[in-house]
Design a protein around this motif. Sequence first.
Motif, PDB file in Angstrom:
ATOM      1  N   CYS B  69      -8.699  46.668 -42.501  1.00 31.49           N
ATOM      2  CA  CYS B  69      -8.246  45.331 -42.905  1.00 31.49           C
ATOM      3  C   CYS B  69      -9.118  44.763 -44.027  1.00 31.49           C
ATOM      4  CB  CYS B  69      -8.292  44.402 -41.689  1.00 31.49           C
ATOM      5  SG  CYS B  69      -7.966  42.689 -42.086  1.00 31.49           S
ATOM      6  N   ASN B  71      -8.581  41.529 -44.965  1.00 24.70           N
ATOM      7  CA  ASN B  71      -8.441  40.080 -44.757  1.00 24.70           C
ATOM      8  C   ASN B  71      -7.633  39.372 -45.832  1.00 24.70           C
ATOM      9  OD1 ASN B  71      -9.548  39.241 -42.265  1.00 24.70           O
ATOM     10  ND2 ASN B  71     -11.547  39.956 -43.019  1.00 24.70           N
ATOM     11  N   ASN B  88      -6.937  36.029 -39.183  1.00 21.00           N
ATOM     12  CA  ASN B  88      -6.252  37.322 -39.039  1.00 21.00           C
ATOM     13  C   ASN B  88      -6.590  38.108 -37.767  1.00 21.00           C
ATOM     14  OD1 ASN B  88      -5.110  36.853 -41.635  1.00 21.00           O
ATOM     15  ND2 ASN B  88      -7.016  37.589 -42.551  1.00 21.00           N
ATOM     16  N   ALA B 109      -3.093  48.593 -42.338  1.00 23.17           N
ATOM     17  CA  ALA B 109      -4.050  48.389 -41.244  1.00 23.17           C
ATOM     18  C   ALA B 109      -3.335  48.121 -39.925  1.00 23.17           C
ATOM     19  CB  ALA B 109      -4.989  47.237 -41.590  1.00 23.17           C
TER      20      ALA B 109
END
Lengths: 276, 286
Positions: B69, B71, B88, B109
């Motif tokens: 990830c 973000n 998130n 992701a």
Amino acid sequence: MKITVASGKGGTGKTTIAVNLALSIKNSMLIDCDVEGPNSHIFFKEPMVKLKDVSIPAPKFDLDTCTLCGKCVDFCQYNAISIVGEKLLFFDELCHGCGGCKIICPVDAITEVEHYVGVIEKGGTGDLPVYHGMLNIGEPFGVPIINELKQFADDKKTTIFDSPPGTACPAVETMRDVDFCILVTEPTPFGLHDLTLTVDVIREIGTPYGVVVNRDGIGDDRVDRYCEKENIPLLAKIPNDLEIARLYSSGVPMVKGLPEYRKLFEEMFDRIKEMI
Amino acid sequence: MVKELTIISGKGGCGKTTIATSFAALAKGHVMADADVDAADMHILLQPEIRKSEVFHGLNIAEKNDDLCINCGKCYENCRYGAFDPDNTLHPEKCEGCAVCELVCPVNAIKMVERQAGESFISDTRFGPLVHAKLHPGEEASGKLVALVRKRAREVAESQGKDIILIDGPPGTGCTVIAAMTGVSLVLVIIEPSLSGIHDAKRIIEVAKHFQIPAIACINKYDINMKNTEDILDFCKEEGIEVVGKIPYDDTATGAMLVEKTVVEFTNGPLAKTIKKIWEEVEKAL
Ligand code: SF4
Ligand code: SF4
Ligand code: SF4
Ligand code: SF4
């Protein structure tokens, strides 16, 4: 404070407990989340007045632009879209309004419109407002209505939620994020079986809870034994009294028709306050 | 042709399962299906021996790999079910399995993974085969599990040459009810003469009309409120719904349940006789 009244099995007296508890304590409000069959309002004389429609965003297809590429069909997890021959079909009652088809469409053939799934209505009095939601006939999913209903809880009041029966998603939605959960059951094999399922759920969620036995005397002591063994507080027992059933059938709250029961609900509320 | 009968009430606790299990004891050449997957109770009285069980998958669920990830916030912006916090973080218990986050994540992701949402069973009982199921708590897609139960019941009926499927329906009017009712030959609506019972029965009759399913009705505990019973009879007449019986209030039903028997096995008293009569009417209507 927020209290949810729940039960695994329907018809155990969930609404009876919710309505009478709300009537027996000060500064309360009642939110009936059983959107497939809301019954609380029956016990209040005041008519329910529509507050708002509840809708979810649903796709609208511009068939002139659509190239029938099938991407939306493959994407939709709920099988709400299909292509048969040269035709795109949309089944709005299966759509959850996730918006995914609109994102995936390569030619922007999809816009969004409101799809109405039910209504929220308000009744009761200024002292004890009553809210409920009602799922439209033929609509399968009530969770969007429950989520909107929960927003009406007033932090300055004690809010009683009447939960839908069962332990599936809509019921669990109403047991989350509250201060206490009352599990209503009957002293019978069905009652105990469904109670154990609900206890499993509530333990996982972690909300403090206690049990109310309704129609006490109709069965045996299996629920008492279970609660004792599992260390579950027994909040109250309501006797199997034909007079209560008659009042219920005519839409008269128990604490109005048989005022001596008011004390039972007041004490129940005191115990709940001690536990949270 | 295999005929399907769904027993339903809108409101719970109207005696639906008591009647369904008695029918199970009275019928011949039938398969039973417990479509109340959320709070299945038929098995308590039928003591099934499970012959076959099967995992039910329901909808997939989002799984996030925090190592990948970056973000970007796209999952939070696009999830319409509040399963992501503004930072998130994913709350899988709020995921409705729509797969939008997987679609919008620029770095892959998020993956949608299978999960076990319940189980379905094919069992033997002293009254013949029973198909039943158990939905795991908090799961959605219970309508799909009901559809699976009905599919398996039809398969059993066909392979064993049975011609009736008795379906114990769930409460409410939502996805499980729709799945338990669509396409059946007949629904029997159990109505309790309380204002709540009538309110919910009217809604379920509307659902039957909406999906164009023939319906008949029976009134349970009719003597609890005679005025309401009259109202039900009037209403059913207006709607063209035949009322095939009236059952008096009788504690015997609970007595039978306590010893885990069906009413017609437990007694030969008035309650059992009324239910037998109703079954004969239902058979005729099927
Ligand atoms: S909005 Fe979501 S659920 Fe509705 S049709 Fe599009 S992809 Fe399917
Ligand atoms: S993704 Fe767009 S173009 Fe493709 S079939 Fe769906 S609506 Fe048509
Ligand atoms: S699959 Fe859908 S509901 Fe689940 S987290 Fe992703 S966007 Fe939200
Ligand atoms: S969309 Fe993907 S990369 Fe962006 S925040 Fe969500 S998980 Fe992380």
